[in-house]
Write a protein that holds these residues in place. Structure first.
Motif, PDB file in Angstrom:
ATOM      1  N   UNK A 108       0.854  -1.156   0.007  1.00  0.00           N
ATOM      2  CA  UNK A 108      -0.005  -0.029  -0.094  1.00  0.00           C
ATOM      3  C   UNK A 108       1.014   1.328  -0.026  1.00  0.00           C
ATOM      4  N   UNK A 109       1.949   1.246   0.801  1.00  0.00           N
ATOM      5  CA  UNK A 109       2.888   2.109   0.829  1.00  0.00           C
ATOM      6  C   UNK A 109       3.300   2.995  -0.821  1.00  0.00           C
ATOM      7  N   UNK A 110       3.993   1.548  -1.294  1.00  0.00           N
ATOM      8  CA  UNK A 110       4.450   1.633  -2.769  1.00  0.00           C
ATOM      9  C   UNK A 110       3.293   2.219  -3.747  1.00  0.00           C
ATOM     10  N   UNK A 111       1.806   1.657  -3.563  1.00  0.00           N
ATOM     11  CA  UNK A 111       0.848   2.063  -4.449  1.00  0.00           C
ATOM     12  C   UNK A 111       0.425   3.676  -4.160  1.00  0.00           C
ATOM     13  N   UNK A 112       0.391   4.253  -3.073  1.00  0.00           N
ATOM     14  CA  UNK A 112       0.343   5.516  -2.597  1.00  0.00           C
ATOM     15  C   UNK A 112       1.391   6.437  -3.366  1.00  0.00           C
ATOM     16  N   UNK A 113       2.651   5.983  -3.249  1.00  0.00           N
ATOM     17  CA  UNK A 113       3.713   6.645  -3.883  1.00  0.00           C
ATOM     18  C   UNK A 113       3.738   6.886  -5.496  1.00  0.00           C
ATOM     19  N   UNK A 114       3.023   5.827  -5.879  1.00  0.00           N
ATOM     20  CA  UNK A 114       2.862   5.566  -7.614  1.00  0.00           C
ATOM     21  C   UNK A 114       1.402   5.724  -7.776  1.00  0.00           C
ATOM     22  N   UNK A 115       0.561   6.198  -7.276  1.00  0.00           N
ATOM     23  CA  UNK A 115      -0.925   6.063  -7.656  1.00  0.00           C
ATOM     24  C   UNK A 115      -1.142   6.575  -8.893  1.00  0.00           C
ATOM     25  N   UNK A 116      -0.478   7.899  -9.351  1.00  0.00           N
ATOM     26  CA  UNK A 116      -0.783   8.348 -10.877  1.00  0.00           C
ATOM     27  C   UNK A 116      -0.569   7.238 -11.900  1.00  0.00           C
ATOM     28  N   UNK A 117       0.788   6.684 -11.454  1.00  0.00           N
ATOM     29  CA  UNK A 117       1.279   5.640 -12.444  1.00  0.00           C
ATOM     30  C   UNK A 117       0.137   4.320 -12.606  1.00  0.00           C
ATOM     31  N   UNK A 118      -0.191   3.920 -11.410  1.00  0.00           N
ATOM     32  CA  UNK A 118      -0.819   2.680 -11.256  1.00  0.00           C
ATOM     33  C   UNK A 118      -2.277   3.073 -12.052  1.00  0.00           C
ATOM     34  N   UNK A 119      -2.731   4.061 -11.858  1.00  0.00           N
ATOM     35  CA  UNK A 119      -4.192   4.432 -12.637  1.00  0.00           C
ATOM     36  C   UNK A 119      -3.920   4.610 -13.950  1.00  0.00           C
ATOM     37  N   UNK A 120      -2.678   5.076 -14.507  1.00  0.00           N
ATOM     38  CA  UNK A 120      -2.424   5.226 -16.105  1.00  0.00           C
ATOM     39  C   UNK A 120      -2.475   3.619 -16.427  1.00  0.00           C
ATOM     40  N   UNK A 121      -1.471   2.847 -15.828  1.00  0.00           N
ATOM     41  CA  UNK A 121      -1.308   1.647 -16.312  1.00  0.00           C
ATOM     42  C   UNK A 121      -2.647   0.809 -16.400  1.00  0.00           C
ATOM     43  N   UNK A 122      -3.540   1.023 -15.473  1.00  0.00           N
ATOM     44  CA  UNK A 122      -4.820   0.341 -15.100  1.00  0.00           C
ATOM     45  C   UNK A 122      -5.858   0.590 -16.478  1.00  0.00           C
ATOM     46  N   UNK A 123      -5.680   1.872 -16.702  1.00  0.00           N
ATOM     47  CA  UNK A 123      -6.622   2.350 -17.944  1.00  0.00           C
ATOM     48  C   UNK A 123      -5.974   1.881 -19.206  1.00  0.00           C
ATOM     49  N   UNK A 124      -4.681   1.473 -19.403  1.00  0.00           N
ATOM     50  CA  UNK A 124      -4.030   0.844 -20.508  1.00  0.00           C
ATOM     51  C   UNK A 124      -4.588  -0.424 -20.544  1.00  0.00           C
ATOM     52  N   UNK A 125      -4.620  -1.162 -19.266  1.00  0.00           N
ATOM     53  CA  UNK A 125      -5.127  -2.466 -19.249  1.00  0.00           C
ATOM     54  C   UNK A 125      -6.534  -2.710 -19.256  1.00  0.00           C
ATOM     55  N   UNK A 126      -7.310  -1.897 -18.657  1.00  0.00           N
ATOM     56  CA  UNK A 126      -8.607  -1.814 -19.058  1.00  0.00           C
ATOM     57  C   UNK A 126      -9.200  -0.377 -19.381  1.00  0.00           C
ATOM     58  N   UNK A 127      -9.358  -0.227 -20.657  1.00  0.00           N
ATOM     59  CA  UNK A 127      -9.556   1.069 -21.287  1.00  0.00           C
ATOM     60  C   UNK A 127     -11.138   1.257 -21.163  1.00  0.00           C
ATOM     61  N   UNK A 128     -11.509   1.953 -20.096  1.00  0.00           N
ATOM     62  CA  UNK A 128     -12.884   2.304 -19.839  1.00  0.00           C
ATOM     63  C   UNK A 128     -13.490   3.397 -20.326  1.00  0.00           C
ATOM     64  N   UNK A 129     -12.268   4.464 -20.678  1.00  0.00           N
ATOM     65  CA  UNK A 129     -12.632   5.810 -21.078  1.00  0.00           C
ATOM     66  C   UNK A 129     -12.984   6.817 -20.037  1.00  0.00           C
TER      67      UNK A 129
END
Length: 192
Positions: A108-129
Motif C-alpha cells: 500500500x505504501x508503494x501504491x500510494x507513492x505511485x498512484x498516478x502511474x498505477x491509474x495510468x497502467x490500469x487504464x491501459x489494461x482496462x480502457x474504460x474511457x
C-alpha cells in the motif's frame, strides 16, 4: 443465485459451497463464512460490487459481520471496505476487524507513492474511457487494523478460521483455512 455479465465476477457467485459458506459476486470469488463470532468475508471488492455483494450475503444470513480479510493487496479486491463498515454502522453493529498479511502495508505504501502511474497502467489494461483522476479515486486503500506474519487464529468455536501466509504470485497473500469438528476435510481458500 447471482447472474452477472461482469467478467470480474466468478461463476460460483451467489452460490453456497457448503453450509454457511457463500461465494459473493465480487471481483473474483469472494467468500463469506458464517462462524460463531459472526461473518468472516474474504475480499469485499470494489464499490461497484459492494451493494450486490451485501444483498447476496443478506439473502443467506443476517449474522453480524465479524471480520473482513484481505486476500492480498491488488487494487480493487478491498477498495469497498468503507461501504462494508458503513453497513455495520447502519445495523448498529461494531466495526468489523480488518485483517491482512503484514506485507500489505509495504504494498500500500508503494501504491500510494505511485498512484498516478498505477491509474495510468490500469487504464491501459482496462480502457474504460474515464479520466486518470477518476481511476485514481477508484483505487481506495484501507489499511488493515490487524496484521499477521505467518498465521493467525481468527475465529475459534464450531467453525475455526485460521489465516495463513501463502506467498505465491504476491508476497502478501492470505489463505483462509476453515475447519470444523464435523467435517473430515478442511477448506482452504485464496483469491489472486
Amino acid at each position: 443465485m447471482t447472474e452477472s455479465n461482469d467478467i470480474l465476477v466468478g461463476s460460483l457467485a451467489g452460490k453456497t459451497i457448503g453450509s454457511g459458506l457463500i461465494v459473493l459476486p465480487g471481483q473474483g470469488n469472494s467468500l463469506a463464512a458464517c462462524t460463531d463470532a459472526g461473518v468472516v468475508v474474504l475480499d469485499v471488492s470494489t464499490p461497484r460490487h459492494a451493494k450486490k455483494m451485501l444483498s447476496t450475503l443478506r439473502n443467506f444470513t443476517d449474522d453480524p459481520m465479524h471480520a473482513l480479510v484481505y486476500s492480498h493487496g491488488h487494487h480493487g479486491y478491498n477498495s469497498a471496505v468503507d461501504l462494508w463498515q458503513q453497513h455495520n454502522v447502519e445495523r448498529g453493529e461494531a466495526p468489523p476487524r480488518l485483517v491482512a498479511h503484514e506485507n500489505i502495508l509495504k504494498r500500500y505504501a508503494r501504491y500510494r507513492e505511485t498512484s498516478e502511474l498505477q491509474a495510468r497502467l490500469a487504464l491501459m489494461q482496462f480502457p474504460v474511457g474515464i479520466p486518470v483522476e477518476a481511476m485514481m479515486s477508484s483505487f481506495a486503500m484501507h489499511d488493515p487494523t490487524e496484521t499477521f506474519a505467518d498465521s493467525m487464529d481468527l475465529v475459534g468455536g464450531s467453525r475455526r478460521v485460521e489465516l495463513l501466509w501463502a506467498p505465491s504470485e504476491v508476497d502478501d497473500l492470505s489463505l483462509i483455512h476453515i475447519s470444523e469438528p464435523t467435517r473430515r476435510t478442511p477448506i482452504s481458500y485464496a483469491v489472486v
